[in-house]
Design a protein around this motif. Structure first.
Motif, PDB file in Angstrom:
ATOM      1  N   VAL A   1       0.844  -1.207   0.000  1.00  0.00           N
ATOM      2  CA  VAL A   1       0.000   0.000   0.000  1.00  0.00           C
ATOM      3  C   VAL A   1       0.874   1.249   0.000  1.00  0.00           C
ATOM      4  N   ALA A   2       1.928   1.232   0.832  1.00  0.00           N
ATOM      5  CA  ALA A   2       2.818   2.394   0.919  1.00  0.00           C
ATOM      6  C   ALA A   2       3.509   2.657  -0.405  1.00  0.00           C
ATOM      7  N   ASP A   3       3.860   1.592  -1.110  1.00  0.00           N
ATOM      8  CA  ASP A   3       4.538   1.747  -2.402  1.00  0.00           C
ATOM      9  C   ASP A   3       3.612   2.392  -3.422  1.00  0.00           C
TER      10      ASP A   3
ATOM     11  N   LYS B   1       3.028   6.116  -2.940  1.00  0.00           N
ATOM     12  CA  LYS B   1       4.142   6.934  -3.417  1.00  0.00           C
ATOM     13  C   LYS B   1       4.035   7.219  -4.913  1.00  0.00           C
ATOM     14  N   GLY B   2       2.998   6.668  -5.552  1.00  0.00           N
ATOM     15  CA  GLY B   2       2.808   6.939  -6.984  1.00  0.00           C
ATOM     16  C   GLY B   2       3.243   5.805  -7.893  1.00  0.00           C
ATOM     17  N   HIS B   3       3.623   4.665  -7.317  1.00  0.00           N
ATOM     18  CA  HIS B   3       4.070   3.523  -8.124  1.00  0.00           C
ATOM     19  C   HIS B   3       2.894   2.591  -8.431  1.00  0.00           C
ATOM     20  N   ILE B   4       2.981   1.915  -9.529  1.00  0.00           N
ATOM     21  CA  ILE B   4       2.001   0.871  -9.894  1.00  0.00           C
ATOM     22  C   ILE B   4       2.535  -0.472  -9.396  1.00  0.00           C
ATOM     23  N   TYR B   5       1.680  -1.206  -8.711  1.00  0.00           N
ATOM     24  CA  TYR B   5       2.095  -2.479  -8.125  1.00  0.00           C
ATOM     25  C   TYR B   5       1.445  -3.633  -8.920  1.00  0.00           C
TER      26      TYR B   5
ATOM     27  N   VAL C   1      -3.251  -5.989  -8.552  1.00  0.00           N
ATOM     28  CA  VAL C   1      -2.525  -4.815  -9.034  1.00  0.00           C
ATOM     29  C   VAL C   1      -2.935  -3.627  -8.170  1.00  0.00           C
ATOM     30  N   GLY C   2      -2.016  -2.707  -8.050  1.00  0.00           N
ATOM     31  CA  GLY C   2      -2.302  -1.493  -7.280  1.00  0.00           C
ATOM     32  C   GLY C   2      -1.967  -0.255  -8.092  1.00  0.00           C
ATOM     33  N   VAL C   3      -2.882   0.713  -8.146  1.00  0.00           N
ATOM     34  CA  VAL C   3      -2.659   1.935  -8.906  1.00  0.00           C
ATOM     35  C   VAL C   3      -2.886   3.139  -7.982  1.00  0.00           C
ATOM     36  N   PRO C   4      -2.088   4.173  -8.125  1.00  0.00           N
ATOM     37  CA  PRO C   4      -2.284   5.372  -7.297  1.00  0.00           C
ATOM     38  C   PRO C   4      -3.484   6.180  -7.797  1.00  0.00           C
ATOM     39  N   LEU C   5      -4.203   6.795  -6.863  1.00  0.00           N
ATOM     40  CA  LEU C   5      -5.405   7.550  -7.192  1.00  0.00           C
ATOM     41  C   LEU C   5      -5.397   8.857  -6.391  1.00  0.00           C
ATOM     42  N   ILE C   6      -5.570   9.978  -7.064  1.00  0.00           N
ATOM     43  CA  ILE C   6      -5.563  11.292  -6.402  1.00  0.00           C
ATOM     44  C   ILE C   6      -6.886  11.993  -6.697  1.00  0.00           C
TER      45      ILE C   6
ATOM     46  N   GLY D   1      -8.791  15.439  -5.536  1.00  0.00           N
ATOM     47  CA  GLY D   1      -8.539  16.681  -4.795  1.00  0.00           C
ATOM     48  C   GLY D   1      -7.085  16.724  -4.382  1.00  0.00           C
ATOM     49  N   ASP D   2      -6.872  16.906  -3.097  1.00  0.00           N
ATOM     50  CA  ASP D   2      -5.505  16.910  -2.604  1.00  0.00           C
ATOM     51  C   ASP D   2      -5.183  15.669  -1.789  1.00  0.00           C
ATOM     52  N   GLN D   3      -6.073  14.653  -1.933  1.00  0.00           N
ATOM     53  CA  GLN D   3      -5.876  13.418  -1.183  1.00  0.00           C
ATOM     54  C   GLN D   3      -5.347  12.307  -2.111  1.00  0.00           C
ATOM     55  N   SER D   4      -4.385  11.557  -1.571  1.00  0.00           N
ATOM     56  CA  SER D   4      -3.808  10.419  -2.300  1.00  0.00           C
ATOM     57  C   SER D   4      -4.433   9.119  -1.795  1.00  0.00           C
ATOM     58  N   TYR D   5      -4.753   8.240  -2.710  1.00  0.00           N
ATOM     59  CA  TYR D   5      -5.339   6.956  -2.366  1.00  0.00           C
ATOM     60  C   TYR D   5      -4.578   5.834  -3.117  1.00  0.00           C
ATOM     61  N   ALA D   6      -4.766   4.620  -2.585  1.00  0.00           N
ATOM     62  CA  ALA D   6      -4.200   3.427  -3.247  1.00  0.00           C
ATOM     63  C   ALA D   6      -5.353   2.489  -3.566  1.00  0.00           C
ATOM     64  N   LEU D   7      -5.544   2.210  -4.866  1.00  0.00           N
ATOM     65  CA  LEU D   7      -6.620   1.326  -5.306  1.00  0.00           C
ATOM     66  C   LEU D   7      -6.024  -0.022  -5.712  1.00  0.00           C
ATOM     67  N   PHE D   8      -6.469  -1.081  -5.028  1.00  0.00           N
ATOM     68  CA  PHE D   8      -6.007  -2.440  -5.347  1.00  0.00           C
ATOM     69  C   PHE D   8      -7.151  -3.226  -6.004  1.00  0.00           C
ATOM     70  N   ILE D   9      -6.792  -3.947  -7.026  1.00  0.00           N
ATOM     71  CA  ILE D   9      -7.760  -4.749  -7.783  1.00  0.00           C
ATOM     72  C   ILE D   9      -7.254  -6.186  -7.846  1.00  0.00           C
ATOM     73  N   HIS D  10      -8.134  -7.148  -7.642  1.00  0.00           N
ATOM     74  CA  HIS D  10      -7.760  -8.558  -7.858  1.00  0.00           C
ATOM     75  C   HIS D  10      -8.945  -9.303  -8.442  1.00  0.00           C
ATOM     76  N   THR D  11      -8.677 -10.488  -8.967  1.00  0.00           N
ATOM     77  CA  THR D  11      -9.711 -11.248  -9.674  1.00  0.00           C
ATOM     78  C   THR D  11     -10.718 -11.837  -8.703  1.00  0.00           C
ATOM     79  N   ASN D  12     -11.886 -12.189  -9.272  1.00  0.00           N
ATOM     80  CA  ASN D  12     -12.958 -12.765  -8.473  1.00  0.00           C
ATOM     81  C   ASN D  12     -13.540 -13.981  -9.218  1.00  0.00           C
TER      82      ASN D  12
END
Length: 463
Positions: free
Chosen positions: A106-108, A111-115, A132-137, A139-150
């Motif tokens: 999550v921390a990675d 920081k703006g990296h794709i996991y 996979v993890g993609v950074p999401l911004i 407003g002025d808030q940073s988020y981490a969005l993780f996606i996996h199969t179902n």
């Protein structure tokens, strides 16, 4: 123990196919999973980028609700959203097989990296471990969005069943094709077996018709060649028995007939002497026939005595000419000799038999007052022996057969009381000395025998 070659071939092929399937199944699962997993991962990244793009455009006030809505629209994927502190927004769904998201991951992403992660240790099950993890911004808030199969267990089992079904179909179809192919492979061997049984029973008129160009075709071709050679050998054996019987029967008939005539009490002394001479001559003919048969059989065996020595070939030929002096003198033949000194390494006794036969025939078939020419032509390591006469000659179509056993030229048959084995013995002796013999003849003009023998090395013959 399995005695049928067809059954052994089929079982061997089936064992190979089953072993191949057992090896191929995990490999196929691995590569199939790798392909699907890579495809899933690419699609997940594309979905993640779409959500990021939409978030930037829409700027939703409740990002979690926005992501949850996207989660319901994409049933094949699950979404998990983390805030800038690394804490999940909302409750993480409890899905069997869902990969655990580490705080470092999550921390990675924050920081703006794709996991990206991919676990292929367990085929098919590893698909649910893709995340996979993609950074999401927003407003002025940073988020981490993780996606996996179902992928559900039912879908996974269905996929496994599909793969197993495909392999089972391959196994069944392959087995049927093996049964057909094995019969095609074994059929030529069955033909060879039947032909061999016929050959063993004495039927030499067998021919195996195999159109293959492979090793089986070559085997069938060799078998047909062998059958042809055996047929020819059997024909030669029958001809040999027939010729021997004929050659023996003729003098025996004469001996028996004149023996009965000698029983008569009123036979004249002159006729009695004449009949006794005929009986003596026919007895000698039988003796020569027996001697020649034994000599030819001995020459063709591997244990015939062979004692090469160095001696003067020219002197040997002169002795043979002297030996025949009564015959050629009685016919007033002109004997022309051109015999320079030639030493040869050969079996003297055997070559003496050659000269006795060839020179004797030349004298026998040359008319009174004829001419016989004998000469030696020394070469570097060989010597040529020419024996030429101007006798009755030999027809061209019969020249190739004069070295066969019991063969007699028709013209010679009327004047010759021989057995037809002399030239066969001559050729065998010359072959044993690594030499060659040729004949050139014309009817009414004479015959030339050209014999070539090595002089400086030992002939190839087992002693």
């Amino acid at each position: 123990m399995i005695k049928s070659l067809y059954l052994r071939v089929v079982l061997t092929f089936l064992a190979i196919v089953v072993a191949s399937v057992l090896v191929a199944f995990p490999l196929a699962m691995y590569f199939f999973t790798n392909m699907i997993s890579t495809q899933f991962q690419s699609e997940m990244l594309a979905v993640g980028r779409q959500i990021v793009t939409l978030s930037n455009e829409v700027q939703p006030k409740n990002l979690y609700s926005f992501v949850a809505g996207s989660n319901r629209l994409n049933e094949n994927y699950l979404f998990t959203l983390f805030d800038s502190n690394g804490e999940p927004l909302g409750q993480i769904p409890n899905v069997k097989g869902r990969p655990r998201i580490q705080s470092s991951e999550v921390a990675d992403v924050l920081k703006g990296h794709i996991y990206k992660s991919l676990d292929l240790s367990a085929p098919l099950r590893g698909i649910n471990s893709i995340k996979v993890g993609v950074p999401l911004i927003v407003g002025d808030q940073s988020y981490a969005l993780f996606i996996h199969t179902n992928i559900t267990d039912a879908a996974r089992r269905q996929l496994q069943t599909l793969i197993v079904s495909v392999l089972a179909i391959v196994l069944i179809v392959g087995s049927i094709l093996i049964l057909i192919a094995s019969r095609y492979l074994v059929n030529p061997l069955k033909k060879l077996t039947l032909a061999t049984e016929k050959l063993a029973r004495g039927n030499f008129n067998v021919n195996v018709n195999v159109n293959n160009k492979d090793e089986l075709g070559k085997l069938a071709e060799s078998f047909n060649h062998m059958a042809g050679e055996l047929k020819q050998l059997e024909q030669m054996r029958q001809d040999f028995v027939s010729n021997v019987s004929h050659e023996i029967q003729s003098p025996l008939t004469s001996i028996r007939g004149f023996s009965k005539a000698l029983r008569g009490a009123d036979i004249a002394e002159v006729d009695r002497v004449k009949y006794l001479e005929i009986i003596e001559r026919e007895s000698e003919r039988l003796s020569r026939l027996s001697e020649n048969l034994l000599k030819l059989a001995s020459l063709e065996s591997e244990h015939h005595p062979f004692h090469p020595t160095i001696y003067d070939l020219d002197e040997q030929l002169r002795r043979i000419v002297v030996f025949y002096e009564p015959q050629w003198s009685m016919k007033e033949l002109d004997m022309d000799l051109a015999l320079p000194r030639v030493k040869i390494f050969a079996d003297s006794d055997q070559l003496s038999q050659v000269w006795i036969n060839v020179i004797g025939n030349a004298i026998k078939f040359t008319s009174t007052g004829g001419h016989i020419y004998i000469k030696l032509v020394p070469l570097r390591d060989r010597v040529q022996i020419w024996i030429q006469d101007n006798g009755i000659g030999i027809p061209i179509d019969e020249q190739v057969r004069i070295f066969d056993r019991f063969y007699k030229v028709d013209q010679a048959r009327q004047r010759d009381s021989g057995s037809g084995l002399g030239l066969a013995i001559v050729r065998k002796i010359i072959d044993m000395h690594d030499g060659s013999i040729e004949v050139q003849s014309e009817v009414g003009k004479g015959t030339l025998f050209l014999i070539v023998l090595p002089t400086t090395h030992s002939p190839t013959k087992k002693s």
